[in-house]
Write a protein that holds these residues in place. Structure first.
Motif, PDB file in Angstrom:
ATOM      1  N   GLY A 296       0.822   2.608   4.161  1.00  0.00           N
ATOM      2  CA  GLY A 296       2.395   2.119   3.884  1.00  0.00           C
ATOM      3  C   GLY A 296       3.298   3.057   3.737  1.00  0.00           C
ATOM      4  O   GLY A 296       3.250   3.997   3.716  1.00  0.00           O
TER       5      GLY A 296
ATOM      6  N   LYS B 284       7.803   1.699   9.721  1.00  0.00           N
ATOM      7  CA  LYS B 284       6.468   0.886   9.833  1.00  0.00           C
ATOM      8  C   LYS B 284       5.369   1.959   9.662  1.00  0.00           C
ATOM      9  O   LYS B 284       5.281   2.712  10.492  1.00  0.00           O
TER      10      LYS B 284
ATOM     11  N   SER C 128      -3.095  -1.169   0.966  1.00  0.00           N
ATOM     12  CA  SER C 128      -1.691  -1.108   1.541  1.00  0.00           C
ATOM     13  C   SER C 128      -0.574  -0.836   0.393  1.00  0.00           C
ATOM     14  O   SER C 128      -0.828  -1.202  -0.876  1.00  0.00           O
ATOM     15  N   ASP C 129       0.385  -0.232   0.905  1.00  0.00           N
ATOM     16  CA  ASP C 129       1.472   0.331  -0.168  1.00  0.00           C
ATOM     17  C   ASP C 129       2.871  -0.398   0.541  1.00  0.00           C
ATOM     18  O   ASP C 129       3.394   0.374   1.402  1.00  0.00           O
ATOM     19  N   ASN C 130       3.544  -1.647   0.154  1.00  0.00           N
ATOM     20  CA  ASN C 130       4.331  -1.998   0.884  1.00  0.00           C
ATOM     21  C   ASN C 130       5.868  -1.817   0.138  1.00  0.00           C
ATOM     22  O   ASN C 130       6.164  -2.721  -0.551  1.00  0.00           O
TER      23      ASN C 130
ATOM     24  N   GLY D 236       6.341  -3.810   6.097  1.00  0.00           N
ATOM     25  CA  GLY D 236       4.700  -4.083   5.696  1.00  0.00           C
ATOM     26  C   GLY D 236       4.120  -3.111   6.617  1.00  0.00           C
ATOM     27  O   GLY D 236       3.825  -2.892   7.659  1.00  0.00           O
ATOM     28  N   PRO D 237       3.025  -2.636   5.807  1.00  0.00           N
ATOM     29  CA  PRO D 237       1.694  -1.806   6.529  1.00  0.00           C
ATOM     30  C   PRO D 237       0.994  -2.791   7.369  1.00  0.00           C
ATOM     31  O   PRO D 237       0.822  -3.866   7.256  1.00  0.00           O
TER      32      PRO D 237
ATOM     33  N   THR E 236      -0.679  -6.497   0.581  1.00  0.00           N
ATOM     34  CA  THR E 236       0.531  -6.343   0.739  1.00  0.00           C
ATOM     35  C   THR E 236       1.138  -5.973   2.170  1.00  0.00           C
ATOM     36  O   THR E 236       2.283  -5.711   2.553  1.00  0.00           O
ATOM     37  N   GLY E 237      -0.130  -6.165   3.081  1.00  0.00           N
ATOM     38  CA  GLY E 237      -0.101  -5.661   4.374  1.00  0.00           C
ATOM     39  C   GLY E 237      -0.390  -6.922   5.105  1.00  0.00           C
ATOM     40  O   GLY E 237      -0.934  -8.020   4.970  1.00  0.00           O
TER      41      GLY E 237
END
Length: 185
Positions: free
Chosen positions: A69, A76, A94-96, A101-102, A123-124
């Motif tokens: 993320g 990205k 995931s770290d958005n 978005g990852p 979040t991905g």
């Protein structure tokens, strides 16, 4: 160690790392893992650009956590397992912080998220490009697969031992549930 080249690709040496960060300059910039087996003894972070395990001759083992993320305003971040093999013993998240978005892509390779961690890519996006395998051995949060796209002959294994596991509500090409004991649900 941080790999952070802008405007071109970069090779990630086959080695043992304490921590490893992939922070390429643009989304299209790729850090390709060198042939062989590499180990990250603590945390792997893909914060921008792409980390690629392009063929079956590439293996990456992460003994603690994986985060894919980007921070707000960054490019990205993508982890492309391709045809390689990857194992993460701890958390996979995931770290958005970024609107792009990852992304986690799996071609014909495999990613195993270990029993000691939590898998949460909510979040991905996870996309299979072929007959790859995602094995989830630890805790799986509701919605953990994020935006999920199955590939032809792809497989998701839910394989937790010693406790129950949440099966994410999604459409799967192949789904295998292989709990460790008769009492596991």
């Amino acid at each position: 160690v941080v790999y952070a080249r802008t405007g071109a690709g970069q090779t990630v040496d086959q080695d043992s790392y304490e921590n490893l960060t992939i922070a390429m300059g643009a989304a299209a910039d790729t850090a390709s893992l060198e042939t062989g087996t590499s180990t990250v003894n603590k945390d792997l972070k893909v914060t921008s650009g792409k980390l690629a395990l392009v063929d079956a001759a590439r293996t990456l083992n992460v003994t603690q956590n994986l985060t894919v993320g980007a921070a707000a305003g960054a490019v990205k971040a993508t982890l492309e397992v391709g045809a390689g093999a990857m194992t993460v013993a701890g958390n996979t998240t995931s770290d958005n912080g970024n609107t792009q978005g990852p992304l986690l892509t799996i071609g014909t390779g495999s990613l195993t998220a270990g029993a000691a961690g939590t898998f949460n890519f909510s979040t991905g996006s996870i996309t299979f490009g072929g007959a790859g395998t995602l094995t989830l051995q630890g805790t799986v949060n509701a919605g953990a697969l994020g935006t999920f796209t199955e590939g032809a002959n792809s497989t998701v294994f839910y394989a937790r031992t010693g406790a129950g596991q949440t099966i994410d509500q999604d459409t799967y090409e192949n789904l295998t549930i292989a709990m460790g004991a008769a009492a596991d649900t």
